[in-house]
Each structure stands twice: as C-alpha cells, then as structure tokens.
Design a protein around this motif. Sequence first.
Motif, PDB file in Angstrom:
ATOM      1  N   ILE A  52       0.857  -1.189   0.000  1.00  0.00           N
ATOM      2  CA  ILE A  52       0.000   0.000   0.000  1.00  0.00           C
ATOM      3  C   ILE A  52       0.892   1.237   0.000  1.00  0.00           C
ATOM      4  O   ILE A  52       1.929   1.256   0.654  1.00  0.00           O
ATOM      5  N   GLY A  53       0.484   2.239  -0.748  1.00  0.00           N
ATOM      6  CA  GLY A  53       1.255   3.475  -0.796  1.00  0.00           C
ATOM      7  C   GLY A  53       0.338   4.634  -1.095  1.00  0.00           C
ATOM      8  O   GLY A  53      -0.834   4.637  -0.717  1.00  0.00           O
ATOM      9  N   GLY A  54       0.845   5.596  -1.828  1.00  0.00           N
ATOM     10  CA  GLY A  54       0.078   6.790  -2.154  1.00  0.00           C
ATOM     11  C   GLY A  54      -1.179   6.502  -2.952  1.00  0.00           C
ATOM     12  O   GLY A  54      -2.181   7.224  -2.860  1.00  0.00           O
ATOM     13  N   ASP A  55      -1.139   5.407  -3.714  1.00  0.00           N
ATOM     14  CA  ASP A  55      -2.303   4.969  -4.490  1.00  0.00           C
ATOM     15  C   ASP A  55      -3.521   4.723  -3.608  1.00  0.00           C
ATOM     16  O   ASP A  55      -4.655   4.941  -3.994  1.00  0.00           O
ATOM     17  N   PHE A  56      -3.218   4.234  -2.426  1.00  0.00           N
ATOM     18  CA  PHE A  56      -4.216   3.899  -1.429  1.00  0.00           C
ATOM     19  C   PHE A  56      -4.959   5.184  -1.008  1.00  0.00           C
ATOM     20  O   PHE A  56      -6.169   5.193  -0.839  1.00  0.00           O
ATOM     21  N   LEU A  57      -4.201   6.281  -0.853  1.00  0.00           N
ATOM     22  CA  LEU A  57      -4.811   7.572  -0.493  1.00  0.00           C
ATOM     23  C   LEU A  57      -5.720   8.044  -1.626  1.00  0.00           C
ATOM     24  O   LEU A  57      -6.863   8.427  -1.404  1.00  0.00           O
ATOM     25  N   ALA A  58      -5.180   8.019  -2.838  1.00  0.00           N
ATOM     26  CA  ALA A  58      -5.940   8.506  -3.996  1.00  0.00           C
ATOM     27  C   ALA A  58      -7.195   7.661  -4.208  1.00  0.00           C
ATOM     28  O   ALA A  58      -8.287   8.191  -4.448  1.00  0.00           O
ATOM     29  N   GLY A  59      -7.049   6.349  -4.079  1.00  0.00           N
ATOM     30  CA  GLY A  59      -8.177   5.440  -4.272  1.00  0.00           C
ATOM     31  C   GLY A  59      -9.301   5.727  -3.290  1.00  0.00           C
ATOM     32  O   GLY A  59     -10.495   5.721  -3.636  1.00  0.00           O
ATOM     33  N   ASP A  60      -8.895   6.004  -2.060  1.00  0.00           N
ATOM     34  CA  ASP A  60      -9.892   6.264  -1.027  1.00  0.00           C
ATOM     35  C   ASP A  60     -10.571   7.619  -1.184  1.00  0.00           C
ATOM     36  O   ASP A  60     -11.769   7.752  -0.933  1.00  0.00           O
ATOM     37  N   LEU A  61      -9.775   8.602  -1.589  1.00  0.00           N
ATOM     38  CA  LEU A  61     -10.369   9.929  -1.857  1.00  0.00           C
ATOM     39  C   LEU A  61     -11.412   9.780  -2.969  1.00  0.00           C
ATOM     40  O   LEU A  61     -12.501  10.342  -2.890  1.00  0.00           O
ATOM     41  N   ALA A  62     -11.066   9.007  -3.992  1.00  0.00           N
ATOM     42  CA  ALA A  62     -11.974   8.815  -5.126  1.00  0.00           C
ATOM     43  C   ALA A  62     -13.274   8.148  -4.683  1.00  0.00           C
ATOM     44  O   ALA A  62     -14.372   8.597  -5.027  1.00  0.00           O
ATOM     45  N   ALA A 114      -6.918   9.544   7.877  1.00  0.00           N
ATOM     46  CA  ALA A 114      -7.346   8.185   8.248  1.00  0.00           C
ATOM     47  C   ALA A 114      -6.526   7.130   7.505  1.00  0.00           C
ATOM     48  O   ALA A 114      -6.106   6.123   8.082  1.00  0.00           O
ATOM     49  N   ARG A 115      -6.281   7.381   6.197  1.00  0.00           N
ATOM     50  CA  ARG A 115      -5.522   6.404   5.418  1.00  0.00           C
ATOM     51  C   ARG A 115      -4.065   6.341   5.843  1.00  0.00           C
ATOM     52  O   ARG A 115      -3.469   5.269   5.898  1.00  0.00           O
ATOM     53  N   LEU A 116      -3.457   7.483   6.142  1.00  0.00           N
ATOM     54  CA  LEU A 116      -2.053   7.474   6.575  1.00  0.00           C
ATOM     55  C   LEU A 116      -1.912   6.771   7.916  1.00  0.00           C
ATOM     56  O   LEU A 116      -0.954   6.036   8.142  1.00  0.00           O
ATOM     57  N   ILE A 117      -2.883   7.006   8.801  1.00  0.00           N
ATOM     58  CA  ILE A 117      -2.839   6.307  10.097  1.00  0.00           C
ATOM     59  C   ILE A 117      -2.828   4.800   9.840  1.00  0.00           C
ATOM     60  O   ILE A 117      -2.065   4.050  10.446  1.00  0.00           O
ATOM     61  N   GLU A 118      -3.648   4.374   8.883  1.00  0.00           N
ATOM     62  CA  GLU A 118      -3.720   2.954   8.558  1.00  0.00           C
ATOM     63  C   GLU A 118      -2.384   2.427   8.024  1.00  0.00           C
ATOM     64  O   GLU A 118      -1.907   1.363   8.439  1.00  0.00           O
ATOM     65  N   GLY A 173       2.557  17.970   7.344  1.00  0.00           N
ATOM     66  CA  GLY A 173       1.951  17.480   8.581  1.00  0.00           C
ATOM     67  C   GLY A 173       1.972  15.975   8.734  1.00  0.00           C
ATOM     68  O   GLY A 173       1.434  15.420   9.692  1.00  0.00           O
ATOM     69  N   ILE A 174       2.642  15.294   7.799  1.00  0.00           N
ATOM     70  CA  ILE A 174       2.680  13.826   7.878  1.00  0.00           C
ATOM     71  C   ILE A 174       3.460  13.363   9.114  1.00  0.00           C
ATOM     72  O   ILE A 174       3.158  12.330   9.715  1.00  0.00           O
ATOM     73  N   GLU A 175       4.440  14.181   9.534  1.00  0.00           N
ATOM     74  CA  GLU A 175       5.233  13.802  10.719  1.00  0.00           C
ATOM     75  C   GLU A 175       4.348  13.710  11.965  1.00  0.00           C
ATOM     76  O   GLU A 175       4.482  12.799  12.764  1.00  0.00           O
ATOM     77  N   GLU A 176       3.435  14.704  12.113  1.00  0.00           N
ATOM     78  CA  GLU A 176       2.565  14.687  13.301  1.00  0.00           C
ATOM     79  C   GLU A 176       1.707  13.429  13.337  1.00  0.00           C
ATOM     80  O   GLU A 176       1.519  12.827  14.386  1.00  0.00           O
ATOM     81  N   ILE A 177       1.213  13.033  12.152  1.00  0.00           N
ATOM     82  CA  ILE A 177       0.369  11.829  12.102  1.00  0.00           C
ATOM     83  C   ILE A 177       1.193  10.606  12.512  1.00  0.00           C
ATOM     84  O   ILE A 177       0.761   9.770  13.298  1.00  0.00           O
ATOM     85  N   ALA A 178       2.420  10.544  11.993  1.00  0.00           N
ATOM     86  CA  ALA A 178       3.295   9.408  12.319  1.00  0.00           C
ATOM     87  C   ALA A 178       3.639   9.401  13.809  1.00  0.00           C
ATOM     88  O   ALA A 178       3.664   8.336  14.446  1.00  0.00           O
ATOM     89  N   GLU A 179       3.889  10.580  14.380  1.00  0.00           N
ATOM     90  CA  GLU A 179       4.223  10.655  15.811  1.00  0.00           C
ATOM     91  C   GLU A 179       3.068  10.141  16.668  1.00  0.00           C
ATOM     92  O   GLU A 179       3.281   9.453  17.660  1.00  0.00           O
TER      93      GLU A 179
END
Length: 404
Positions: free
Chosen positions: A233-243, A298-302, A335-341
């Motif tokens: 899973i990668g960035g495609d996962f984000l785009a797929g979910d937004l779609a 939500a997807r990045l958390i996943e 802001g991806i760092e905050e989500i990862a933290e």
Amino acid sequence: DVANQELVVGCDLGSYKVVGLVGVKEEDKIKVLGWGEAESKGIEKGVIINIEKASESIEEALKMAFRMAGKDKKEIMVSISGEHAEGKIEKGFVVIQTPDNEIRREDVKKVIEQAKTRSYSEEKEVIFVYPNHFIVDDQKGIKEPVGMIGVKLEVEAFVLKAKKNVLKTIEKCFKRVGFEIEGYITQPLASSFAVLDEEEKSQGCVLIDIGKGTTDLAIWKDGGIQYTSTLKIGGDFLAGDLATCLKIPKIKAEELLKKYSFAHPKFAEGKETVLIERTGGRPPIKVTPEEYAQITEARLIEIFRFCELEILKWGGKENLIAGIVLTGGYANLEGIEEIAEEVFKLSVIKKGAKDVIGLSNEITHPSYSAAIGVLKIGIMEREKIKKMKKKSFFRKLIDFLEKI
C-alpha cells in the motif's frame, strides 16, 4: 577528469516513475552528472507486467540521463521493489590460519561467503550482502577486522535474496534496450543508504519510504540492517480512497492530493474549497479541505499502523532511539510527521538524500531517495572490489618477501 573517475549508473524501478542517474564519487559525496525519468509503464506495485512497455520506460529514463551527462555506459545498478526479495541475518565463521593469527582480507571474504551459502535456495539468488558486524574471538561489534589478531573470525551479515525468475524478467527488460545489470538492491535499502546518517543507523531507527504503489521499511540498529519489509500500500491507497469517498474519478483524486498536498487536518485552515468536474454528465462536486484532510489522515494512520506491526515482528520500539525517518514521494505531504508521531509515539523526521552535489536541488527531494541510494551502493561495491585487489597485491608481495 570525470572520464577517468569511475562512472556509476543507477536505475530505480518505481511503480510511479523509472529514474536513471549517472554519477561519480567526489571525496565523500556523490556528484550527479545526469538525471532522467520516465513514467513507469508495464510496472505495477514493483512487478513487471509488460516487458515491452517496461523496457521503453527504462530506455527513456537512462537515455535522458546519459544525454545530460554527456557520457555513456552499459552496466547499470538497479533497485527493485522489496516485494521480490527477502532479507535475513546469517552468520558465518572461519578459523584464522595465518602463522601470526593476523586477519587478512581473504579471511573476511571467506567468512562473508560462508554467511552467504547459509542462505542458499533453489529458486532465489543472493543479490546483496551487508556485514553488520564482525566478532573476533568473542569481541563483538567490530566493523573492520583486517589487521586484527585472533583465532576465530565471525560475521553477522544481512543477506538479501530475490526470486531468480523475477531477476531474469528484469534482466530481459534491460537487455532489450542494450544494457547489462551490474548489481541489484531493494528500494528500502537503497533509500536507507541515501538518507540515513551513521548516528541514526547506530542508535536505531526505522526508515519508511512511502511510494505510489508500495511502502518500504528498513530497521537499523548498532550500525547494521536488522529487518526490511515491503507493504503493498502506498500513495495509491490515499488517492483510491479519496476517489471512493468523494465519488470522484481517481485521476481527479490524484490531482487533489497534488493541489492540497497536506495530510494533517490542522493544515486545512484557510485552504479553499475545490470544485471538481465529474464524468458522464454528473454535476460537479464541492470538496472542502476538511473533508479531504479527514480521509487522508485516516488512510495514513492505517499505513503507519501496518508499519508498526512490521516493527513489532522485529522487536520493541524502545530500541529505536533515533525514531522514524520518512522519505519517498508521499512523505512530502505537510503534517505527515505529526500523524506518524501520534501512531508510533516516537520522534519522526522527514528527509531526502544527503551528501549529493551536482544537480542536487531537485534530486534531494524525498521522492528520489531510492535512486540516489542505488548510486551510493554502486560506489560502495566498487570500492570493496578495489580494496580487495589492492590488498591482495600487497599481501602477495609481503608473502613473497617473507619466503626469500
């Protein structure tokens, strides 16, 4: 003169783009002389699904890089998806048989070979070996044992193997367009060598490279590679979910990611609502930055939760003093760092390649980490071979003189 310095050519086969780089070593840095990229066609989630199309992408990226560098070369170092490879720590040991018990380069070579043969398999071939550390008569943590005195030399090495059939297919793609493969590495390791500094490798950290089709992960501790893994899973996962959630075409979702390019809801403030056209005569749809942020977060958390499970397979997070290092094309979301933290409860930093000169501004962007890493590894492997040759010549001379 660059012509005499050893040119190294790297090619990173990503699911989103194929990158070709031409470089040389300059002191302890890499000087990039040429750079080319092409859209990845015929490659999906790191797997080649169409030889003809993949060959064209490879050719386009490499030719562009050679044109810019004004140089040419047939042998290429290639980085492949971690999906095809497995790495594991193997041990080897030899008894030192020199009269004075001095460890020579040949002993080191022998002990590494032994670790390699331990991981022999019919359908896989060893593509890369990294000696994490050596042990001389129970003295651990030695990085360079040549010249030391001891009776027994042991090694703990990270051995990377890949499926022979997969390698043959990749080789075929390069051969079709007139290139030969000099060596392979996987993307998580390539990115590690490009991005991490010695302190991070020694204190313990996890490198996470978020690409379009996959997320790669490499765990380092005590200066050695402990574990690598590739998630599908990668960035495609984000785009797929937004779609799906916003009921918009996937291509529009990808544009939305580029336009907003943030990940954490706190960055939604002050951003404008976007009107998105839809196909088949459906009315356009309004997307607020808040809606976008909610889905992306939500997807990045996943994705990070999956990464956390991989870390737990290896061991405890408390051993990772240097925390998490993010790189790859999608690590650039604000802001991806905050989500990862929030997920890992460790310190998080995002980085691109270091110690790069030449065309450095664009190439130190996190999305080129694996490509730069391939060049670094190409240079490392070259130096190893040179050292071997130089040492064995001196050794032969000394042995000859001792006999007189």
